[in-house]
Structure formats: structure tokens, C-alpha cells
Design an enzyme around this catalytic site. Structure first.
Site, PDB file in Angstrom:
ATOM      1  N   CYS A   1      -4.934  -3.462   3.499  1.00 48.88           N
ATOM      2  CA  CYS A   1      -4.617  -3.020   4.849  1.00 48.88           C
ATOM      3  C   CYS A   1      -5.777  -3.191   5.840  1.00 48.88           C
ATOM      4  CB  CYS A   1      -4.120  -1.574   4.801  1.00 48.88           C
ATOM      5  SG  CYS A   1      -3.130  -1.082   6.245  1.00 48.88           S
TER       6      CYS A   1
ATOM      7  N   LYS B   1     -10.137   0.508  -2.037  1.00 52.26           N
ATOM      8  CA  LYS B   1     -10.195   0.145  -0.626  1.00 52.26           C
ATOM      9  C   LYS B   1     -11.533   0.536  -0.009  1.00 52.26           C
ATOM     10  CE  LYS B   1      -7.495   0.807   3.640  1.00 52.26           C
ATOM     11  NZ  LYS B   1      -6.324   1.543   4.207  1.00 52.26           N
TER      12      LYS B   1
ATOM     13  N   GLU C   1       0.852  -1.193   0.000  1.00 49.41           N
ATOM     14  CA  GLU C   1       0.000   0.000   0.000  1.00 49.41           C
ATOM     15  C   GLU C   1       0.891   1.248   0.000  1.00 49.41           C
ATOM     16  OE1 GLU C   1      -3.865   1.622   2.519  1.00 49.41           O
ATOM     17  OE2 GLU C   1      -2.263   0.592   3.596  1.00 49.41           O
TER      18      GLU C   1
END
Length: 281
Positions: free
Chosen positions: A166, A121, A40
Site C-alpha cells: 500500500c 510494511k 492488504e
């Protein structure tokens, strides 16, 4: 299939980060990796969260050799094609219509350089322990849909790959949704976990997602002290479908983690423990 998780300590300088990334991708490809995943924010860890807005690109409709209107996407495409690999481009800031915020986007490129998947995301990180505070919603727009794609490795074996980023790791329902129609063979999770949360939960959660879904997990991470003062946990790793850590970079700094994934082992554990077939909800 041999895969690679690239670990970086990205800086506020995009060109420098891409130079490091391309070198590590080349190292992974030379070692035989067919799929390489970047962490990321591999392209930028700015001095301020808002720095990503200045470098954000629109999603390229098509990546045409010699066209540089979307330079970061162009480099990822060309690098995948150069090495003949599947390249998962960590995350890039991608602009959407009608907003001053951007998506935190994973882009996937095939061995021919064509883009095959995009994932924005969904879950935006927020953390405040009185000393450190993060609020991704201040600069990011959340995605709205799970994304998986199919690839065929060099031996002709098919793999179903689910994408996540994440903080998504903390939401197991995302991964259940990813495998709702077809079980996943591999989850890829680029991350920039903080040192604080990483020490507590990183490996624990990655192994849990592997066990729950009886599949492999590949997690490339930022790992070290960045120029903006943020320390990321690193420990880029690969996990097998029984929850075993197959490979991990325990030290800070840039590097490549390699692992050989096996569908036979995955089939074995799913036969021994057919939990995916026992799901009720």
C-alpha cells in the site's frame, strides 16, 4: 506465468473474509493462475483500527498439518498447498515481542504450503483532510527491511519478486533497494488505498514503479464500501514493464484480475532501453 490479483471488500468478521478469499483463490487457480495475491487487510476491516490487535497471531515457527495455534497462517498454508500455487497472503496482523502494537505483514507460501517469505510494511500511512483521518502508527510497528524472493514457474522460468504494501508505493527508493542486487521481475503490492488517494494517485504510481524498474507490477486491492464506513478505491490491476495496464477491475466488489506475464517482453524493453544498467546512484 499467469498471475491473479484478488479484490475484496473485507468485513469485521475474519471467518467470513477467509471464506470469500478461499473462494476467489480457487477461482484464480481454476483459471490457471500460478501466483495469487490477496489484498492488504484481507482478513479484517474492523470497526476500529485497534480491532486488528485482538486477532493478531505470533509468527508460526513451522506450519504443521493439524496444528491450529496460528489459524490464519494455517489456512493460507493449506490453501496454497491445496491448489499448488504461490500464495501471497495480503497482510495479517503479526505480533512481535515486547509491544502492544503489531506488524502489518505479508506472508508468502509456496505450492507445497511452506512459508518462503515475510515482509513487514515499512511505511505507515498517515492522512488527514479534515474529514477523514488515518494514522497506522497508532496500532502498527513499522518493518525495517526490504524483502524479495525467488520462484520458479511451471515452465521452469525463474522470477525475482519484490514485496511491498500500500503506502510503500509512494517511496520509490524502496523499490530501487529491492532491485539493488538483482533486478526485479515482479513487484507485488497488496493495498487498501482510500478512495480519495486512490482516485488521484493509484494507477499513476503503480505504472511509474513499473516503468522505473522495467518490471511487472501486480496490485490486489480492497475495493468498495466497508461496514466501518471506509470506502477503498479498488482497481486491482496488473501492469507490464513498459507501464501498460494489462488487466484491471474497474468496478467495486470482490473479484479476480488475471494477467499473463512474459519475461520475453520484459527482456525486450530492457534491451531497447537499458536504463537499469545506466544507474549512477
Amino acid at each position: 506465468m499467469k498471475v491473479a490479483a484478488v479484490q475484496m471488500v473485507s468485513t469485521p468478521r475474519v471467518d467470513e473474509n477467509f471464506e470469500v478469499a478461499r473462494g476467489l483463490i480457487a477461482e484464480a487457480a481454476a483459471a490457471g493462475a500460478e501466483l495469487v495475491a490477496l489484498p492488504e487487510y484481507f482478513c479484517l476491516m474492523g470497526q476500529h483500527d485497534s480491532d486488528k490487535l485482538a486477532i493478531a497471531e505470533p509468527l508460526a515457527d513451522a506450519l504443521i498439518p493439524g496444528t491450529h495455534s496460528t489459524p490464519m497462517q494455517h489456512v493460507l498454508s493449506e490453501t496454497a498447498r491445496e491448489h499448488g500455487i504461490w500464495l501471497i497472503g495480503g497482510t495479517l496482523p503479526i505480533r512481535g515481542p515486547g509491544s502492544d502494537k503489531v506488524f502489518n505483514t505479508t506472508l508468502v507460501y509456496g505450492p507445497d504450503g511452506a512459508r518462503v517469505a515475510r515482509y513487514d510494511k515499512v511505511h505507515l500511512f498517515c492522512f488527514d483532510d479534515g474529514q477523514r483521518r488515518y494514522d497506522e502508527a497508532a496500532t502498527l510497528r513499522p518493518g525495517s527491511a526490504p524483502v524479495a524472493f525467488d520462484l520458479t514457474d511451471r515452465s521452469g522460468q525463474a522470477w525475482r519478486v519484490g514485496l511491498s504494501v500500500c503506502y510503500d508505493l509512494r517511496f520509490p527508493e524502496l523499490f530501487r533497494q529491492l532491485g539493488a542486487q538483482q533486478p526485479l521481475d515482479l513487484i507485488v503490492l497488496p493495498a487498501a488505498f482510500t478512495d480519495t488517494t486512490g482516485r488521484a494517485h493509484w494507477e499513476l504510481l503503480l505504472r511509474a514503479r513499473a516503468v522505473e524498474n522495467l518490471c511487472h507490477v501486480l496490485a490486489p486491492a480492497q475495493g468498495g464500501l466497508h461496514e466501518n464506513g471506509r470506502r477503498t478505491f479498488g482497481h486491482s490491476l496488473a501492469v507490464g514493464p513498459w507501464g501498460e495496464v494489462m488487466a484491471c477491475r474497474r468496478e467495486d466488489g470482490s473479484g479476480v484480475v488475471l494477467a499473463e506475464l512474459g519475461k520475453a517482453r520484459q527482456t525486450q524493453v530492457r534491451t531497447q532501453l537499458p536504463a537499469l544498467a545506466h544507474r549512477v546512484f
